[in-house]
Structures are given as C-alpha cells and as structure tokens.
Scaffold this active site. Structure first.
Site, PDB file in Angstrom:
ATOM      1  N   TYR A 182      21.941  -3.365   6.232  1.00 13.60           N
ATOM      2  CA  TYR A 182      20.519  -3.684   6.093  1.00 13.60           C
ATOM      3  C   TYR A 182      20.288  -5.094   5.582  1.00 13.60           C
ATOM      4  O   TYR A 182      19.364  -5.784   6.048  1.00 13.60           O
ATOM      5  CB  TYR A 182      19.775  -2.619   5.258  1.00 13.60           C
ATOM      6  CG  TYR A 182      19.748  -2.805   3.758  1.00 13.60           C
ATOM      7  CD1 TYR A 182      18.702  -3.485   3.147  1.00 13.60           C
ATOM      8  CD2 TYR A 182      20.753  -2.293   2.952  1.00 13.60           C
ATOM      9  CE1 TYR A 182      18.656  -3.642   1.774  1.00 13.60           C
ATOM     10  CE2 TYR A 182      20.710  -2.436   1.581  1.00 13.60           C
ATOM     11  CZ  TYR A 182      19.669  -3.112   0.983  1.00 13.60           C
ATOM     12  OH  TYR A 182      19.627  -3.278  -0.370  1.00 13.60           O
ATOM     13  N   ARG A 205      27.948  -4.262  -1.282  1.00 10.73           N
ATOM     14  CA  ARG A 205      27.932  -4.669  -2.684  1.00 10.73           C
ATOM     15  C   ARG A 205      28.778  -3.706  -3.499  1.00 10.73           C
ATOM     16  O   ARG A 205      28.925  -2.539  -3.139  1.00 10.73           O
ATOM     17  CB  ARG A 205      26.480  -4.706  -3.190  1.00 10.73           C
ATOM     18  CG  ARG A 205      25.652  -5.754  -2.451  1.00 10.73           C
ATOM     19  CD  ARG A 205      24.224  -5.813  -2.902  1.00 10.73           C
ATOM     20  NE  ARG A 205      24.052  -6.211  -4.288  1.00 10.73           N
ATOM     21  CZ  ARG A 205      24.010  -7.476  -4.719  1.00 10.73           C
ATOM     22  NH1 ARG A 205      24.157  -8.473  -3.872  1.00 10.73           N
ATOM     23  NH2 ARG A 205      23.831  -7.742  -5.997  1.00 10.73           N
ATOM     24  N   ALA A 228      16.597  -0.041  -5.393  1.00  7.58           N
ATOM     25  CA  ALA A 228      15.808  -0.296  -6.596  1.00  7.58           C
ATOM     26  C   ALA A 228      15.007   0.929  -7.039  1.00  7.58           C
ATOM     27  O   ALA A 228      14.921   1.225  -8.231  1.00  7.58           O
ATOM     28  CB  ALA A 228      14.867  -1.477  -6.348  1.00  7.58           C
ATOM     29  N   CYS A 230      16.756  -7.198  -7.975  1.00  5.65           N
ATOM     30  CA  CYS A 230      15.594  -6.845  -7.147  1.00  5.65           C
ATOM     31  C   CYS A 230      14.522  -7.930  -7.208  1.00  5.65           C
ATOM     32  O   CYS A 230      14.081  -8.432  -6.181  1.00  5.65           O
ATOM     33  CB  CYS A 230      15.040  -5.504  -7.594  1.00  5.65           C
ATOM     34  SG  CYS A 230      13.576  -5.036  -6.681  1.00  5.65           S
ATOM     35  N   GLY A 250      28.428  -8.882   9.117  1.00  2.76           N
ATOM     36  CA  GLY A 250      27.915  -7.618   8.577  1.00  2.76           C
ATOM     37  C   GLY A 250      26.526  -7.319   9.101  1.00  2.76           C
ATOM     38  O   GLY A 250      25.599  -8.115   8.904  1.00  2.76           O
ATOM     39  N   HIS A 297      -8.813   7.473  10.781  1.00  3.17           N
ATOM     40  CA  HIS A 297      -8.673   6.880  12.109  1.00  3.17           C
ATOM     41  C   HIS A 297      -9.340   5.500  12.136  1.00  3.17           C
ATOM     42  O   HIS A 297     -10.408   5.351  11.544  1.00  3.17           O
ATOM     43  CB  HIS A 297      -9.338   7.776  13.148  1.00  3.17           C
ATOM     44  CG  HIS A 297      -9.272   7.209  14.529  1.00  3.17           C
ATOM     45  ND1 HIS A 297      -8.109   7.210  15.276  1.00  3.17           N
ATOM     46  CD2 HIS A 297     -10.228   6.607  15.294  1.00  3.17           C
ATOM     47  CE1 HIS A 297      -8.351   6.635  16.445  1.00  3.17           C
ATOM     48  NE2 HIS A 297      -9.628   6.250  16.474  1.00  3.17           N
TER      49      HIS A 297
HETATM   50  C1  LIG Z   1      19.204  -9.342  -0.606  1.00  6.10           C
HETATM   51  C2  LIG Z   1      18.924  -7.992  -1.216  1.00  6.10           C
HETATM   52  C3  LIG Z   1      17.817  -7.275  -0.790  1.00  6.10           C
HETATM   53  C4  LIG Z   1      17.541  -6.033  -1.340  1.00  6.10           C
HETATM   54  N1  LIG Z   1      16.451  -5.358  -0.888  1.00  6.10           N
HETATM   55  C5  LIG Z   1      16.168  -4.142  -1.399  1.00  6.10           C
HETATM   56  C6  LIG Z   1      15.022  -3.433  -0.968  1.00  6.10           C
HETATM   57  O1  LIG Z   1      14.262  -3.898  -0.117  1.00  6.10           O
HETATM   58  N2  LIG Z   1      14.755  -2.231  -1.523  1.00  6.10           N
HETATM   59  C7  LIG Z   1      15.589  -1.678  -2.474  1.00  6.10           C
HETATM   60  O2  LIG Z   1      15.304  -0.573  -2.954  1.00  6.10           O
HETATM   61  N3  LIG Z   1      16.688  -2.330  -2.909  1.00  6.10           N
HETATM   62  C8  LIG Z   1      16.996  -3.542  -2.398  1.00  6.10           C
HETATM   63  N4  LIG Z   1      18.085  -4.220  -2.853  1.00  6.10           N
HETATM   64  C9  LIG Z   1      18.955  -3.569  -3.866  1.00  6.10           C
HETATM   65  C10 LIG Z   1      18.333  -3.691  -5.261  1.00  6.10           C
HETATM   66  O3  LIG Z   1      18.142  -5.048  -5.555  1.00  6.10           O
HETATM   67  C11 LIG Z   1      19.246  -3.036  -6.291  1.00  6.10           C
HETATM   68  O4  LIG Z   1      19.545  -1.723  -5.894  1.00  6.10           O
HETATM   69  C12 LIG Z   1      18.582  -3.003  -7.656  1.00  6.10           C
HETATM   70  O5  LIG Z   1      18.275  -4.302  -8.103  1.00  6.10           O
HETATM   71  C13 LIG Z   1      19.517  -2.322  -8.668  1.00  6.10           C
HETATM   72  O6  LIG Z   1      18.937  -2.370  -9.938  1.00  6.10           O
HETATM   73  P1  LIG Z   1      19.882  -2.367 -11.228  1.00  6.10           P
HETATM   74  O7  LIG Z   1      18.969  -2.243 -12.396  1.00  6.10           O
HETATM   75  O8  LIG Z   1      20.946  -1.359 -11.078  1.00  6.10           O
HETATM   76  O9  LIG Z   1      20.619  -3.759 -11.217  1.00  6.10           O
HETATM   77  P2  LIG Z   1      20.063  -5.224 -11.160  1.00  6.10           P
HETATM   78  O10 LIG Z   1      18.683  -5.287 -10.657  1.00  6.10           O
HETATM   79  O11 LIG Z   1      21.075  -5.993 -10.419  1.00  6.10           O
HETATM   80  O12 LIG Z   1      20.028  -5.685 -12.668  1.00  6.10           O
HETATM   81  C14 LIG Z   1      21.169  -5.722 -13.470  1.00  6.10           C
HETATM   82  C15 LIG Z   1      20.969  -6.768 -14.538  1.00  6.10           C
HETATM   83  O13 LIG Z   1      22.026  -6.630 -15.477  1.00  6.10           O
HETATM   84  C16 LIG Z   1      22.361  -7.925 -15.965  1.00  6.10           C
HETATM   85  N5  LIG Z   1      23.698  -7.830 -16.544  1.00  6.10           N
HETATM   86  C17 LIG Z   1      24.840  -7.516 -15.899  1.00  6.10           C
HETATM   87  N6  LIG Z   1      25.872  -7.462 -16.772  1.00  6.10           N
HETATM   88  C18 LIG Z   1      25.361  -7.744 -17.998  1.00  6.10           C
HETATM   89  C19 LIG Z   1      25.906  -7.826 -19.314  1.00  6.10           C
HETATM   90  N7  LIG Z   1      27.202  -7.588 -19.531  1.00  6.10           N
HETATM   91  N8  LIG Z   1      25.084  -8.152 -20.339  1.00  6.10           N
HETATM   92  C20 LIG Z   1      23.756  -8.383 -20.131  1.00  6.10           C
HETATM   93  N9  LIG Z   1      23.191  -8.324 -18.916  1.00  6.10           N
HETATM   94  C21 LIG Z   1      23.975  -7.995 -17.863  1.00  6.10           C
HETATM   95  C22 LIG Z   1      22.259  -8.789 -14.725  1.00  6.10           C
HETATM   96  O14 LIG Z   1      22.095 -10.139 -15.069  1.00  6.10           O
HETATM   97  C23 LIG Z   1      21.051  -8.190 -14.016  1.00  6.10           C
HETATM   98  O15 LIG Z   1      19.876  -8.896 -14.366  1.00  6.10           O
HETATM   99  C24 LIG Z   1      18.390  -5.484  -2.344  1.00  6.10           C
HETATM  100  C25 LIG Z   1      19.501  -6.207  -2.789  1.00  6.10           C
HETATM  101  C26 LIG Z   1      19.773  -7.447  -2.233  1.00  6.10           C
HETATM  102  C27 LIG Z   1      20.960  -8.200  -2.726  1.00  6.10           C
END
Ligand SMILES: Cc1cc2nc3c(=O)[nH]c(=O)nc-3n(C[C@H](O)[C@H](O)[C@H](O)COP(=O)(O)OP(=O)(O)OC[C@H]3O[C@@H](n4cnc5c(N)ncnc54)[C@H](O)[C@@H]3O)c2cc1C
Length: 474
Positions: A189, A278, A326, A47, A186, A450
């Site tokens: 969004y 994803r 997120a 994120c 694709g 307003h």
């Molecule tokens: C281009 C794009 C735009 C987006 N825009 C939006 C938006 O506008 N609004 C929204 O709500 N969502 C958006 N998203 C989706 C959002 O980014 C994700 O849903 C969110 O980041 C998920 O959070 P998370 O904590 O599950 O994973 P992440 O934020 O991906 O964090 C996971 C972390 O785990 C770490 N990790 C993984 N495996 C290991 C391991 N074995 N050991 C240690 N560390 C590890 C990774 O390095 C990463 O830093 C977007 C995604 C993309 C790709």
C-alpha cells in the site's frame, strides 16, 4: 538508575508519542491518571509527521492538479502548474497544525510531555536521555509503562537508505524536486500510494514487485481497478522480479532485478524508492532490564488488555503486532489507558478496517467471501457497481464496486470490500455494520441520502437480498 539520580515517580510512563502513545496519554489524563509521555522525535509519531497525514496531503494536492488538468470531458480546460516546494510547504503546515493540536490536547489533559529517548533501567524505572550534547538524562519510576515505539522501513540488502539515490517513504514526502523517473521497489500500500502521487506529478514510475500482483492480501477483483488506473497513469509494472542491486549511472541510477529463474533486468531512473514493509522497533528499549523479549517477528505480544508478559508493562501500536495501522494503534492506546485506570475495557473489535488511498481507493472490513466459507458460514454476496451510481457518475469516477458478504441464514453482515471513489469513507458504515452485528435488512432498510456514493452500500445490501433497484439482481 544511575547513582545520585533521583527518579521522578509517575503512575503511567508512555514511551513514544505516536498515535498509540498520545491517544493512551490523553485518555489516561482524562481518567485522572498521572501520565508522563516520552518522545524522542516529534509528537504525533509516524502517522502525523511522516506517514498517514503527509502522504494523504500530497495525494490530495496531486489529485487536485491532475484532475484539473484532465477535466476536458467536463468542459474544463486547464494546465495546472505544480510548485512542489509550495505543495510540500502546505503539507508541512497541515502536519504542524495537527501536531500542535495534539501537544495542546496532551497538556490540557494534564499529561507531562518529556523530550528524550527512553529505555528500561529495571522492572520499575525508565531512563530518559535528552537529545543534544550535554543535556543529560533523568529517570522515571513508573507503576505502569506503555511501550508505543514505532516501526521502521525494512531495508533490503544492497539498498541501504541514503536519502540521495535510495529513498524511503519519508524522503519521498519531502522531495525538493519532481524526479523525472523513479523505480519503486514494492507494490504494497505504501509503494502504490507513493507511485500514484509521483505518476500524477509527471514522473515516469516503474514498479518492481517480487510477488505476482500488487497489494498482496487484497482480492484480485478489488485490485483490478487500481491496476487499470495505475497503468493509465503510465505506471509500468514488473511482477515476479526482486530488486537485486543498483549502481550509479551517468544520468542517475540503474536498478537491477532478478526473477526466481535467475532472469535479470535493469531499469534506469533518477532515484529508487524502497517500500517493502516495516518492522517493529524494540531494540532501543533495553527490554531485558524489564524481563521482556519480542517474538520472532520482533513484536511484543499482548493479551486482550494490551498487557505484555510483564504485568506492569503494556504495548500498543506497530510494536504490538499487525495490522500496523494508526486506527488500530489509537484504539489500543485507549483500551490500555482504561485498563490501567481500572475501567472494564478490552480489545475486542470484530475486525480492523483497512484502506489503501490509491486511485481509486480501496476500503475493506471483516471477511471476504472465501474467508466466510472457511469460517463455516454459507455466505451470500451483494454487489453494486459504481457505474450504476448516479453520484459516482457526477464525480467522473465510476470504476469499482461495493461488495457485502453476509451470512445467508441470519443475514448478519460479515465483511465488505469497496473499491472506488471515497472507499475510505464508505467503509466506515460497513465497519459499523460488522461491529454491531447489523443484518442486510438493517442496511438495506436504512434510508440513504440521494444522490450519494453511500447509496451504493444500501444497494449492495439490497442486491444480496435480491432486490436492488438500480441494477439487475442475480
Ligand atoms: C508513508 C506511510 C503512510 C501511512 N499511511 C497510513 C494510513 O493511511 N492509515 C493508517 O492507518 N496507517 C498508515 N501508516 C501507518 C501508521 O503511520 C502507523 O501504523 C502508526 O503511526 C503507528 O502508531 P504508533 O503509535 O505505533 O507508532 P508511531 O506513530 O510511529 O510513533 C512512535 C513514536 O515513538 C517514538 N519513539 C520510538 N522509540 C522511542 C524511545 N526509545 N523513546 C522515546 N520515543 C521513542 C518515535 O519517535 C515515534 O514518534 C502509514 C505509514 C507510513 C510510513
């Protein structure tokens, strides 16, 4: 555990410092738990580093440039010059500020942040391998573990990401030059947000989508204003076509597509961006060691407390299922931390709002009219177009509408769809209404300031009750 290795004990070990993981860590720290947060890349995860924040920064910056250059109707004449390197640098500054802030908050909450890649060694131990040669590894013995690893972009056969010809969203956010032409595969969004940014930068964008329309899952009338605007921006759509392959040409690449009937087409471009969804990442965690297995879609299944099939292991965020957003990850992180601390907490949101940051934006929450009918309600619908909103007209953006779906009998608001200016902000009020069981009268009877776009929300509720003031009612 490796022989000779002394494991550090921790009450809560969190794998991944993205939105799900860092929120869980801060909340657990606030609750006085001893927390270890393990991150192999950058604090803030997708994120903050490669998703929501950088994409929204670029959407805003390109909007500023585009709007300034297209404001003759308001008597403003300008010919903005975009320096992409400076724009990307500004975006990076925003990212750094936020990730730095999260790191400080983690530390201030007493969270022990560890750099490295974690995997399960057994039911109670995590092994963390530090990056870089010779930096070794260490073990953590946990009482509770939270899996907050991420999702990765899906690759389609023949379109492996190479950072040169075939790009994922991540590389688009760090482009060094504005491409002349791009084929985006694709129209979900992410594909549509990136296409809009590129089109506003002056790139010729061709979107190839195997389905019949863009933004699957959204109603046709909600999508229509976005499609209209995208076409105005010069984006060319090819629906019902699957990307079949690509090859280098003299000037860049040629992407070939195929319809279900086998009809082939070819599109030339500098590069192609593949944004077809994803997939959750669990294959790096050695889940067998803790006795866990992802379901057939790759997600870790959890209950209303965020707990997996193994009592001491929780999962949050993208890895814990749809919607991969997120704000859903963050909420799960909070709940899981509270459950571990013994607080009465549960994942019981009525609905998770969703936003698409296209032009115009889309914001939805709760049920559509069809979903309400399917769920056995007799829905009543109120609608207010932005063309009738004084504030929308003063912004120069009046395409779209607010629609509220309510139960006719009780007046309870069941859901809403907004497409138009600031839909991402307007949907928050409607989310609150759905969550707290507000009625149409509650929203209609609340004085809205307003002139604001939020008056459209009030008037949509009034319209459902048959007495909106600034439009003719049904
Ligand atoms: C281009 C794009 C735009 C987006 N825009 C939006 C938006 O506008 N609004 C929204 O709500 N969502 C958006 N998203 C989706 C959002 O980014 C994700 O849903 C969110 O980041 C998920 O959070 P998370 O904590 O599950 O994973 P992440 O934020 O991906 O964090 C996971 C972390 O785990 C770490 N990790 C993984 N495996 C290991 C391991 N074995 N050991 C240690 N560390 C590890 C990774 O390095 C990463 O830093 C977007 C995604 C993309 C790709």
């Amino acid at each position: 555990m490796v022989v000779g290795d002394v494991a550090t004990g921790t009450e809560v070990a969190i794998i991944g410092a993205g939105t799900g993981g860092y929120v869980a860590a801060i909340r657990a720290g606030q609750l006085g738990l001893d927390v270890t947060l393990i991150e192999e890349n950058h604090i803030g995860g997708t994120c903050l580093n490669y998703g929501c924040i950088p994409s929204k920064a670029l959407i805003t910056a390109t909007d500023v440039a585009y709007e300034a250059g297209h404001a003759e109707g308001m008597g403003v004449y300008a010919d903005p010059e975009v320096h992409l390197d400076e724009m990307v640098e500004w975006k990076d500054g925003v990212v750094e500020r936020l990730t730095g802030g999260v790191e400080k908050l983690c530390k201030a909450s007493g969270v022990n942040v560890v750099e490295g890649r974690a995997e399960f060694a057994n039911e109670t131990t995590l092994r963390v391998v530090h990056g870089g040669e010779g930096q070794g590894s260490e073990s953590y013995e946990f009482e509770h573990a939270v899996v907050a690893t991420w999702s990765r972009p899906i690759e389609i056969p023949g379109f492996e990401f190479d950072g040169e010809h075939v790009l994922s969203s991540r590389e688009v956010l760090d482009l060094e030059e504005i491409p002349d032409s791009v084929v985006v595969v694709g129209a979900g969004y992410i594909g549509m947000e990136l296409s809009t940014v590129l089109a506003k930068l002056g790139t010729d964008v061709t979107v190839v989508e195997m389905l019949d329309d863009m933004l699957p899952g959204y109603e046709a009338d909600v999508v229509r204003p976005v499609k209209r605007r995208a076409e105005d921006l010069g984006i060319e759509f090819h629906f019902g076509e699957s990307a079949a392959g690509w090859e280098e040409s003299d000037d860049g690449i040629v992407v070939t597509t195929e319809t279900e009937d086998g009809e082939e087409s070819a599109y030339e471009a500098d590069v192609t961006v593949v944004a077809v969804g994803r997939a959750p990442v669990t294959d790096t965690l050695n889940l067998e060691a803790v006795g866990l297995e992802p379901n057939d879609r790759g997600f870790l299944e959890t209950d209303h407390e965020g707990r997996t099939a193994v009592d001491s292991v929780f999962a949050v965020g993208d890895v814990a299922g749809e919607p991969m957003l997120a704000h859903k990850a963050g909420r799960e992180g909070q709940v899981v931390a509270e459950v571990i601390a013994g607080e009465p907490s549960a994942l019981d949101a009525v609905s998770v709002p969703a936003v698409v940051f296209t032009d115009p934006e889309i914001g939805t929450v709760g049920m559509t009219e069809d979903e309400a009918e399917e769920a056995g309600f007799e829905p009543v619908v109120g609608r207010f177009p932005f063309t009738a909103s004084g504030r929308a007209l003063t912004t120069g953006h009046s395409d779209g509408f607010v629609r509220i779906v309510a139960d006719e009998d009780s007046g309870f608001i069941l859901g809403a769809q907004v497409v138009g200016p600031e839909a991402s902000e307007l949907v928050a009020e409607l989310g609150l209404a759905v969550e707290m069981g507000a009625t149409l009268e509650d929203v209609a009877g609340t004085i809205h300031t307003h002139p604001t776009l939020s008056e459209a929300v009030m008037e949509a509720a009034e319209n459902a009750l048959g007495h909106a003031i600034h439009i003719l009612n049904r």
